[in-house]
Every structure is written in structure tokens, then in C-alpha cells.
Motif scaffolding. Sequence first.
Motif, mmCIF file in Angstrom:
data_model
loop_
_atom_site.group_PDB
_atom_site.id
_atom_site.type_symbol
_atom_site.label_atom_id
_atom_site.label_comp_id
_atom_site.label_asym_id
_atom_site.label_seq_id
_atom_site.Cartn_x
_atom_site.Cartn_y
_atom_site.Cartn_z
ATOM 1 N N LEU A 67 -15.052 3.597 5.923
ATOM 2 C CA LEU A 67 -16.381 4.197 6.045
ATOM 3 C C LEU A 67 -16.602 5.255 4.980
ATOM 4 N N PHE A 68 -15.525 5.916 4.572
ATOM 5 C CA PHE A 68 -15.630 6.919 3.502
ATOM 6 C C PHE A 68 -15.619 6.274 2.111
ATOM 7 N N GLY A 69 -15.445 4.967 2.067
ATOM 8 C CA GLY A 69 -15.437 4.289 0.766
ATOM 9 C C GLY A 69 -14.224 4.618 -0.077
ATOM 10 N N LEU A 70 -13.079 4.766 0.566
ATOM 11 C CA LEU A 70 -11.857 5.116 -0.173
ATOM 12 C C LEU A 70 -11.030 3.862 -0.462
ATOM 13 N N LYS A 71 -11.065 3.470 -1.730
ATOM 14 C CA LYS A 71 -10.340 2.252 -2.123
ATOM 15 C C LYS A 71 -8.831 2.390 -1.961
ATOM 16 N N GLU A 72 -8.366 3.632 -1.870
ATOM 17 C CA GLU A 72 -6.935 3.864 -1.678
ATOM 18 C C GLU A 72 -6.424 3.220 -0.399
ATOM 19 N N VAL A 73 -7.353 2.794 0.464
ATOM 20 C CA VAL A 73 -6.965 2.112 1.702
ATOM 21 C C VAL A 73 -6.039 0.919 1.413
ATOM 22 N N LEU A 74 -6.251 0.298 0.234
ATOM 23 C CA LEU A 74 -5.435 -0.874 -0.104
ATOM 24 C C LEU A 74 -3.961 -0.513 -0.306
ATOM 25 N N ASP A 75 -3.701 0.784 -0.504
ATOM 26 C CA ASP A 75 -2.322 1.247 -0.678
ATOM 27 C C ASP A 75 -1.676 1.713 0.625
ATOM 28 N N ALA A 109 -6.021 -6.650 -1.707
ATOM 29 C CA ALA A 109 -4.766 -6.064 -2.174
ATOM 30 C C ALA A 109 -3.947 -7.089 -2.964
ATOM 31 N N PHE A 110 -3.916 -8.325 -2.461
ATOM 32 C CA PHE A 110 -3.140 -9.380 -3.147
ATOM 33 C C PHE A 110 -3.631 -9.552 -4.590
ATOM 34 N N ARG A 111 -4.970 -9.491 -4.751
ATOM 35 C CA ARG A 111 -5.535 -9.646 -6.094
ATOM 36 C C ARG A 111 -5.088 -8.524 -7.031
ATOM 37 N N LYS A 112 -4.775 -7.369 -6.448
ATOM 38 C CA LYS A 112 -4.290 -6.252 -7.258
ATOM 39 C C LYS A 112 -2.755 -6.231 -7.311
ATOM 40 N N ARG A 113 -2.150 -7.318 -6.859
ATOM 41 C CA ARG A 113 -0.687 -7.451 -6.826
ATOM 42 C C ARG A 113 -0.024 -6.413 -5.931
ATOM 43 N N ILE A 114 -0.776 -5.896 -4.967
ATOM 44 C CA ILE A 114 -0.208 -4.986 -3.971
ATOM 45 C C ILE A 114 0.132 -5.839 -2.761
ATOM 46 N N THR A 115 1.361 -6.342 -2.694
ATOM 47 C CA THR A 115 1.711 -7.273 -1.616
ATOM 48 C C THR A 115 3.218 -7.339 -1.431
#
Lengths: 172, 291
Positions: A67-75, A109-115
Motif C-alpha cells: 500500500l505504501f508502494g515500496l518495491k523493497e517488498v520483493l526483498d 521477484a523471479f524476473r529480478k533473479r531474486i529467488t
Amino acid sequence: MTENWGQLKSFEGKRFEALDAEFTKEVSKLIGGQDLTTCYSCAKCSAGCPVSDKVNIQVHELMRMLLFGLKEVLDTDMVWLCTTCYQCQQRCPQGIEITDIIFGLKNMAFRKRITPPGYVASRKALYDNGKLYEPTEWERDDLGLSPVPPLDVAETRKVLDKTGLMKIEEGK
Amino acid sequence: MTQTYEVFLGCAIPARFNNYEASMRAVAKELDIELLDFEGASCCGTVVLKSIDEPSWLAVSGRNIALAEKRGHNIVTPCNGCFGSLKDCAHVLHDNEAVRKTTNKTLSALGLQFTGKATIRHFVEVLYDMKNEIKGKIVRSLDGLSIAFHPGCHLLRPSKVAGFDDPELPRKVDELLELAGAKSIPWGLKLRCCGSPLLIASESIASRVLKEKMISVKAAGANCVVTNCPACHTQFDIQAIGMKDDEGSSLELPALFVTQVLGAAMGIDADALGLRLNRVPLDPIASFLGL
């Protein structure tokens, strides 16, 4: 081996540079994302979650980050440690399809190789064989079970070539 | 009247739990349920592929459904993972026209289309409809057997998609187990996930989730755990081996498939139910199973 996922371990001392409304919109468009912004942060999701006491960032915190728009959520580790049990989604008083949203975050996340590496290996197995595992023939023989009906892997590969499964990472 | 389905086995059952397939087929034969081979089945799509790329998941899962539709058959599966994946795919494709168009464009390369006309059922749903027939087939009461039934997540949730039983107080499979004379006992973490899907990301966290489940099962005083899913069974009959609580007491408990319990009560031979392939020793409950 150093893990490349779940690197956001705490909000303590963390400064976020921007609140990105576009990111919230993007997540709202995911399968199951339509009611995202109705979340009032009651944390019932985390109350029933089997990994709440095992993750650094819990599911109600993940929802707040969206809701805060924090892309860091993917980490956050919550993305990949979601068991997909659907208890949060089942019980959400606002009917938010939380588990399905987390599936969409995994895709991002997978697209950013975070997996976790297991997913990269499974993707290859699914593409190469059309299945995750092969039958154990001696057990089937012992039990008098017929062979598993054959699969023409060319068929599933044709489908997965069309969806571009093997080249979904950014920049490819 | 004979019910006919194409049986979707998935990957995990033929790889690890052929005893589940054998016992399902033995029970189906007793009840005159016709199980046709699912020609050309691939992986169901699974939460693994859904996690990586949803369009690929929908296409792979949708292809399986479209194959059965083309042949004019309904689908039954004994696996919660396959049930969840196929039902969820059908749900998304039914509700979302844009996604359905994209997926069908992909499937048209194979001459296939998802239309939504095939019914997708879990094997225990079919069994529940045949409660009366099952009752008439019970020849050996399992009176004295205390079962901790683990329904697993994707059989029940999200209930809007699964559409099988009450997601907070499920009773249907428990009723089946009680037809066999066994007791399905209440236990604290019955509805909790077994942790199996985490084996791919973190085996240690998957084990922590399982350990909590096993402590809850033991505290409830069950003789065995019963599942209807090969992914859950991987936790209870493989990952639980050697597991101990903090005091060093073993947390292992015999793990059976629902079809092995019903089959034993129907008097089906232990070998035909594949009971010799169960990994956690069944000695403590052998007398109930005809072993």
C-alpha cells in the motif's frame, strides 16, 4: 552459498527513498490484486499464517509495504516463505486475495533473479520434461500398475516457448 | 451407475507414492468408479510454475484441462496440488476474459481450447458422494484406531475455488474415515499447512512447520496421520523420519492415505493397498490393516 532472496531483514533503521504509487497500481492489476487497497491492516492474515513466527517480515507488513508502494517488498523473506496455504486469503475480512497477490510478487521477484535456486532448477525440469519428477518404475511393476500415459514433451515446450518461460528475466 | 473420469495422477504420486495410486484404484474398483488413463498429461502446472510465471502456469494447466474437454471427459485427481492447480486455473480462466483469450491463443498452437465444460474433482469428493455404497462395503471395522486426519490446504482453500468442504470445520473426509469404524480425532493444528511447499525454498523452515504439526498430532493421542495428498505425505512419511521433539522423543507416527484406510476396512489385501511401501513403520497399527 549466500542467498539472494529475503535480504530485507528488518525495518529497524531502514530509510525508504520513495513511496511509489505506480507500484501499488501495478500490484493491484495482478491476478487477485483488485481489492488490495481496501486493506486496513488488521493483521488477521499474520495471525493465521504458519510462518509468521519464522519470517523477518510478516504478511500484514508485506501488505502495508504494497500500500505504501515500496518495491523493497520483493526483498522480504515473506514472498518466498509463503507456503501458499491460503489461510490469509480465506480469512481476510476484506476479501483480499492475499495469497494470489503473493504469487504475483514471486513472479516479479523471479524476473529480478531474486529467488531460491530450487525454482530455477524446477523451471528447467518443467521445460525439459514437462514434469517435475519421473515415475519409479520398479514400484509400479511390483504393484501391477500400468505405465504412466506418455507425454510428448514437444507439446508442453511449444506452449512454454509461446509464453517465453525460459526468458522471463529482465533484460532478456 | 458407473461414474467415469480421466484420472490425473500428477508427478509426485508415480514418483514417490505408488501405494496411493494402487489403493485408489483398488477402492475405485470396489465402488465401480471407472478411471480412464489421462493421455498426454503433463505436470498440473503446480504452485511452483504459478510462482515463476502465471501465464505459463495457466497455459500448462489449461492444456491438461483442454485435453480432457476435447475427449468429453471429466477429471478426477487424488492430489491436492493438482486439484488446487487445475481448479484455480479453471477459476481464473472462467472469471477473467482477457486472460482466457491470451491462454487460448497459446493453446490454439496445439489445436486446443479451454471451454470450462470439464468438471474437476478430488478423488475424496467422489468418495463422499458414494458414502452409502462405501458403508455397504465395510467388512472389517477399524474400531480403536485414532486418526489425525490432515486435509491439506488446497483441498479446502480458498473455499471459493475448492468448493468442497467447510474451510474452518471440515467434516466430509472425517465422515468417510468414521464409516470404516475408526475415530477421526480433533487436533489443534489440523488445518495448519504441513510445510511441504517450502521444501523447495527452505528445508529447515519446512521442517519447523512440520515439527509443530507432529507435536500437535502426538499431543492429541493419534495412532496415525491420514492424508489425501502426496505433497503432504512427503512431509509426514518421509521428512518426519527421525524427527524428535526438544526432549528427544520421537515425533514419527504411521502415515496412511485415506484410500489405504478405506481399503483396509473393505477387506482389500494389504499388498494391493501398497502398505509395504509406507516408510514410517506401520507396526503399531498393523493389526488394523491386515498386516
